[in-house]
Motif scaffolding. Sequence first.
Motif, PDB file in Angstrom:
ATOM      1  N   ILE A   1      36.073  47.217  43.879  1.00 56.55           N
ATOM      2  CA  ILE A   1      36.837  47.223  45.127  1.00 56.55           C
ATOM      3  C   ILE A   1      38.255  47.658  44.816  1.00 56.55           C
ATOM      4  O   ILE A   1      38.751  47.459  43.691  1.00 56.55           O
ATOM      5  N   LEU A   2      38.889  48.274  45.777  1.00 57.68           N
ATOM      6  CA  LEU A   2      40.321  48.536  45.714  1.00 57.68           C
ATOM      7  C   LEU A   2      40.874  48.330  47.112  1.00 57.68           C
ATOM      8  O   LEU A   2      40.154  48.421  48.100  1.00 57.68           O
TER       9      LEU A   2
ATOM     10  N   GLY B   1      35.161  48.456  55.426  1.00 49.74           N
ATOM     11  CA  GLY B   1      35.403  47.741  56.672  1.00 49.74           C
ATOM     12  C   GLY B   1      36.156  46.428  56.479  1.00 49.74           C
ATOM     13  O   GLY B   1      36.529  45.786  57.455  1.00 49.74           O
ATOM     14  N   GLU B   2      36.369  46.025  55.227  1.00 52.89           N
ATOM     15  CA  GLU B   2      37.118  44.796  54.955  1.00 52.89           C
ATOM     16  C   GLU B   2      38.613  45.052  55.161  1.00 52.89           C
ATOM     17  O   GLU B   2      39.107  46.123  54.826  1.00 52.89           O
ATOM     18  N   VAL B   3      39.306  44.065  55.698  1.00 55.79           N
ATOM     19  CA  VAL B   3      40.744  44.179  55.907  1.00 55.79           C
ATOM     20  C   VAL B   3      41.425  42.893  55.453  1.00 55.79           C
ATOM     21  O   VAL B   3      40.800  41.838  55.366  1.00 55.79           O
TER      22      VAL B   3
ATOM     23  N   ALA C   1      39.910  47.888  52.460  1.00 61.00           N
ATOM     24  CA  ALA C   1      39.203  47.943  51.179  1.00 61.00           C
ATOM     25  C   ALA C   1      38.303  49.162  51.108  1.00 61.00           C
ATOM     26  O   ALA C   1      37.741  49.603  52.101  1.00 61.00           O
ATOM     27  N   PHE C   2      38.176  49.656  49.892  1.00 59.92           N
ATOM     28  CA  PHE C   2      37.187  50.685  49.561  1.00 59.92           C
ATOM     29  C   PHE C   2      36.342  50.101  48.449  1.00 59.92           C
ATOM     30  O   PHE C   2      36.823  49.358  47.598  1.00 59.92           O
TER      31      PHE C   2
END
Length: 160
Positions: free
Chosen positions: A120-121, A143-145, A153-154
Amino acid sequence: MDLHLREATPADAEGVARVYVESWNDGFTDLMPPRVLDAAQIARWSRDLDAELVRWQLVESGGSVVGFVGTGPSRYPIDPDLGELDTIAVAPSAWRRGVGRRLMDAALDDLRGGGYGQAILWTLADYERGRTFYEATGWHSSGEVRDSGREVAFRHVLLG
């Protein structure tokens, strides 16, 4: 451009701090307040480069640091199978010369070598240059914030 990849050490703090400040100030124009290259910034990077939680690698050209990357276990969310790309930065004078790709390849190899299945980054939601680079190197928006949606997030599948 002659590029040499190696492990970063606390002795590299001034060069890493310079790249960090230059890339921050050029890359985040109108998104974040500018950073200053000063003794406090150099001391911060000396401590970070000496910490054992994150592995730091850098690229030199002509004896000068032109980029760096840090990888380690995920801090948010905490997940033993999830690695994290902590920071990647390239001096603006070295943009579009293969430094970022070289660092990203090294980071992904390091995360795979650490046995992580995914990585993740986190990046600013409005940082188009970074988002485009991450997507071009195999990362996908998850889709994470966090930080009230300011950061996104990526994720990258490493094993499997």
